[in-house]
Design a protein around this motif. Structure first.
Motif, mmCIF file in Angstrom:
data_model
loop_
_atom_site.group_PDB
_atom_site.id
_atom_site.type_symbol
_atom_site.label_atom_id
_atom_site.label_comp_id
_atom_site.label_asym_id
_atom_site.label_seq_id
_atom_site.Cartn_x
_atom_site.Cartn_y
_atom_site.Cartn_z
ATOM 1 N N TYR A 47 0.836 -1.214 0.000
ATOM 2 C CA TYR A 47 0.000 0.000 0.000
ATOM 3 C C TYR A 47 0.867 1.260 0.000
ATOM 4 C CZ TYR A 47 -4.378 -2.533 0.865
ATOM 5 O OH TYR A 47 -5.484 -3.340 0.746
ATOM 6 N N GLY A 48 2.023 1.182 0.689
ATOM 7 C CA GLY A 48 2.950 2.313 0.663
ATOM 8 C C GLY A 48 3.486 2.566 -0.734
ATOM 9 N N THR A 49 3.839 1.497 -1.447
ATOM 10 C CA THR A 49 4.297 1.623 -2.831
ATOM 11 C C THR A 49 3.204 2.218 -3.715
ATOM 12 O OG1 THR A 49 5.764 -0.286 -2.572
ATOM 13 C CG2 THR A 49 5.178 0.348 -4.822
ATOM 14 N N LEU A 50 1.992 1.725 -3.550
ATOM 15 C CA LEU A 50 0.855 2.237 -4.321
ATOM 16 C C LEU A 50 0.615 3.712 -4.011
ATOM 17 C CD1 LEU A 50 -1.613 1.804 -6.162
ATOM 18 C CD2 LEU A 50 -2.884 1.030 -4.131
ATOM 19 N N GLN A 51 0.678 4.068 -2.749
ATOM 20 C CA GLN A 51 0.460 5.457 -2.353
ATOM 21 C C GLN A 51 1.522 6.377 -2.953
ATOM 22 O OE1 GLN A 51 0.735 6.207 1.888
ATOM 23 N NE2 GLN A 51 -0.664 7.925 1.752
ATOM 24 N N ASP A 394 -6.155 12.105 4.469
ATOM 25 C CA ASP A 394 -6.454 11.461 5.740
ATOM 26 C C ASP A 394 -7.887 10.941 5.741
ATOM 27 O OD1 ASP A 394 -3.940 12.124 6.570
ATOM 28 O OD2 ASP A 394 -4.562 13.882 7.733
ATOM 29 N N GLY A 395 -8.052 9.706 6.160
ATOM 30 C CA GLY A 395 -9.374 9.102 6.161
ATOM 31 C C GLY A 395 -9.794 8.577 4.809
ATOM 32 N N GLY A 396 -8.885 8.617 3.830
ATOM 33 C CA GLY A 396 -9.193 8.152 2.484
ATOM 34 C C GLY A 396 -9.041 6.653 2.336
ATOM 35 N N LEU A 397 -9.205 6.215 1.105
ATOM 36 C CA LEU A 397 -9.217 4.784 0.800
ATOM 37 C C LEU A 397 -7.930 4.082 1.237
ATOM 38 C CD1 LEU A 397 -10.974 2.614 -0.687
ATOM 39 C CD2 LEU A 397 -9.675 3.172 -2.745
ATOM 40 N N ILE A 398 -6.782 4.654 0.899
ATOM 41 C CA ILE A 398 -5.505 4.006 1.206
ATOM 42 C C ILE A 398 -5.258 3.981 2.709
ATOM 43 C CG2 ILE A 398 -3.025 4.079 0.849
ATOM 44 C CD1 ILE A 398 -4.613 3.332 -1.633
ATOM 45 N N GLU A 399 -5.519 5.097 3.382
ATOM 46 C CA GLU A 399 -5.285 5.129 4.836
ATOM 47 C C GLU A 399 -6.205 4.148 5.556
ATOM 48 O OE1 GLU A 399 -6.578 8.182 7.968
ATOM 49 O OE2 GLU A 399 -4.566 8.838 7.399
ATOM 50 N N THR A 402 -4.847 0.642 5.063
ATOM 51 C CA THR A 402 -3.617 0.449 5.831
ATOM 52 C C THR A 402 -3.911 0.352 7.328
ATOM 53 O OG1 THR A 402 -2.371 1.707 4.168
ATOM 54 C CG2 THR A 402 -1.344 1.399 6.324
ATOM 55 N N SER A 403 -4.755 1.248 7.824
ATOM 56 C CA SER A 403 -5.060 1.223 9.258
ATOM 57 C C SER A 403 -5.810 -0.053 9.641
ATOM 58 C CB SER A 403 -5.886 2.455 9.647
ATOM 59 O OG SER A 403 -7.120 2.492 8.936
ATOM 60 N N GLY A 404 -6.636 -0.576 8.718
ATOM 61 C CA GLY A 404 -7.316 -1.838 8.989
ATOM 62 C C GLY A 404 -6.334 -2.980 9.177
#
Length: 464
Positions: A47-51, A394-399, A402-404
């Motif tokens: 997800y970090g790479t995608l972000q 913040d609070g978007g799809l990627i975060e 990742t937080s999940g």
């Protein structure tokens, strides 16, 4: 846990080895947890790479959504002797520049001295550079030619001092003073030295009337579209609005340089090319993260991931939807076509033609029409920017994705610790049971030995 070395002494059995084997078998319960932890860590990294790839694309989109990109200008010069630097306030146009003379700094030199280091007498050195008058006190110990040079240079008085060796006669050393600025407004005047002692050598040598001018101060002189201009510096500002001219050489009577101020087509072209490249890089990253190699049996960390599928879907929708109004409505209208593999391909010739002839239409396509809330029409970059922000902010799809995973990782840590405690308890129970077994067998061995001795004694009596 460490095994007790005395375990098995009473029975003669390898109870330590058996306990270690049982502990290893119990600890296999941790392997699925560790495998799941590694899987989550790999996904978080993916997800970090995608972000990162999405952020680069977001930056490229933001450039195309900036109205200043389409209004930016560049200045260029054709011909020798004139360089250009664009500043604010420039207007498109062509200008003919003829340089008659370059600005020069005045240079003065004293007469000759026999030594660089001999003391020449204390006093006060005074001179004027332009409108500024300077007085420098020279002490006896600093009154050599080198000391005077250093004192002038340390005064920051608009003059630089140096010593030259002419190599001739008994007095080859001369002090040279040069204005730090060019032009007639920075000339050196009124130099005098007032001696405080008996030695009057410097009063004569540093008298302005006794010094020789080796280079006369001179202003730059030029014409711009036939209009005569003078400048104190060879960096001429204001002759062409928003452009600084750097003069490097003069022109013959029939020579000139042409300065062209025009829209910065290169910057706009590079911005569109950067948009295409960053999207294709993003597409490549998404492909790698969702790939599957049947021969090697390996898969990308986000193969089948719903978050990645959502990112792809949203971006594809924003790219293909285009804009509702204007000369251009889709990317293909400006020479950007969607390929079968999902990447974009740019027709540079088509783009160059649009930049040259339909710059405003290109701005409306990407950056929208602007205006107030009732007339503003968003462009493609607006739509893409909004979509990317919803996924990256913040609070978007990627975060959220990742937080999940991070929350699940925390649960796995607790589960690992709980399982490890259970294993330790089980091993301790085995250890206690093995200890009792060891004691039991030891007692049975002792009983067996006693009975054997008694039977042997009875047999011995019966045989007498």
């Amino acid at each position: 846990m460490a095994s007790i070395s005395s375990l098995g002494i009473g029975s003669g059995l390898d109870l330590n080895g058996l306990l270690d084997q049982l502990e290893s078998a119990e600890r296999k319960q941790l392997e699925p947890i560790m495998a799941q932890q590694k899987s989550y860590e790999a996904k978080i990294s993916a997800y970090g790479t995608l972000q990162g790839a999405m952020t680069k694309f977001q930056d490229a989109v933001a450039k195309l959504n900036d109205p200043e990109l389409y209004a930016s200008l560049s200045a260029s010069s054709q011909g020798d002797g004139v360089g250009t630097t664009i500043t604010s306030g420039a207007q498109p146009g062509n200008f003919s520049v003829h340089v008659d003379s370059l600005a020069r700094a005045q240079s003065m030199t004293t007469g000759g001295f026999a030594s660089r280091e001999d003391e020449l007498g204390s006093g006060t050195l005074s001179f004027t550079v332009g409108d500024d008058t300077v007085a420098i006190d020279i002490t006896q110990e600093d009154s050599s030619l080198e000391g005077i040079r250093d004192a002038i240079n340390a005064s920051d008085a608009g003059v630089s001092a140096s010593i030259v060796n002419t190599g001739s006669g008994d007095t080859p050393y001369q002090l040279v003073l040069t204005s730090k600025e060019t032009g007639t407004q920075s000339t050196l005047t009124g130099m005098t030295f007032s001696a405080t002692g008996d030695d009057k050598t410097l009063e004569t040598q540093l008298d302005f009337t006794a010094m020789s001018q080796t280079v006369a101060a001179q202003d730059a002189s030029l014409t711009v579209n036939g209009i005569a201009i003078t400048s104190q510096s060879n960096e001429v500002k204001g002759a062409i609005e928003g452009v600084t001219l750097s003069l490097t050489e003069t022109h013959a009577e029939d020579e000139f340089a042409t300065v062209k101020v025009e829209h910065n087509n290169l910057a706009l072209r590079e911005a569109v090319q950067g948009f295409v490249k960053s999207y294709n890089d993003l597409k490549g990253s998404m492909g790698d993260l969702s790939s599957f190699n049947a021969e090697a049996g390996t898969a990308g960390e986000l193969l089948g991931d719903s978050t990645l599928r959502s990112v792809e879907s949203r971006l594809r929708s924003a790219l293909t939807s285009g804009v509702a109004e204007g000369a251009f409505s889709t990317l293909s209208d400006i020479g950007i076509s969607l390929q079968l593999d999902g990447t974009l391909e740019l027709d540079n010739d088509r783009l160059d033609d649009i930049i040259s002839t339909q710059r405003d239409d290109l701005q409306r396509f990407f950056a929208g029409s602007g205006g107030d809330s009732t007339t503003e029409r968003p462009g493609l970059a607006d739509a893409l920017g909004d979509s990317l922000a919803a996924m990256l902010d913040d609070g978007g799809l990627i975060e959220n994705a990742t937080s999940g995973l991070e929350t699940r990782m925390e649960g796995l840590v607790d589960r690992y610790a709980s399982t490890e405690r259970s294993i330790d308890a089980t091993v301790e129970r085995y250890r206690a049971q093995f200890g009792k077994l060891d004691s039991l067998i030891a007692n049975m061995n002792q009983t067996s030995s006693y009975l054997t001795q008694q039977f042997d004694a009875l047999n011995a009596l019966n045989s007498q």
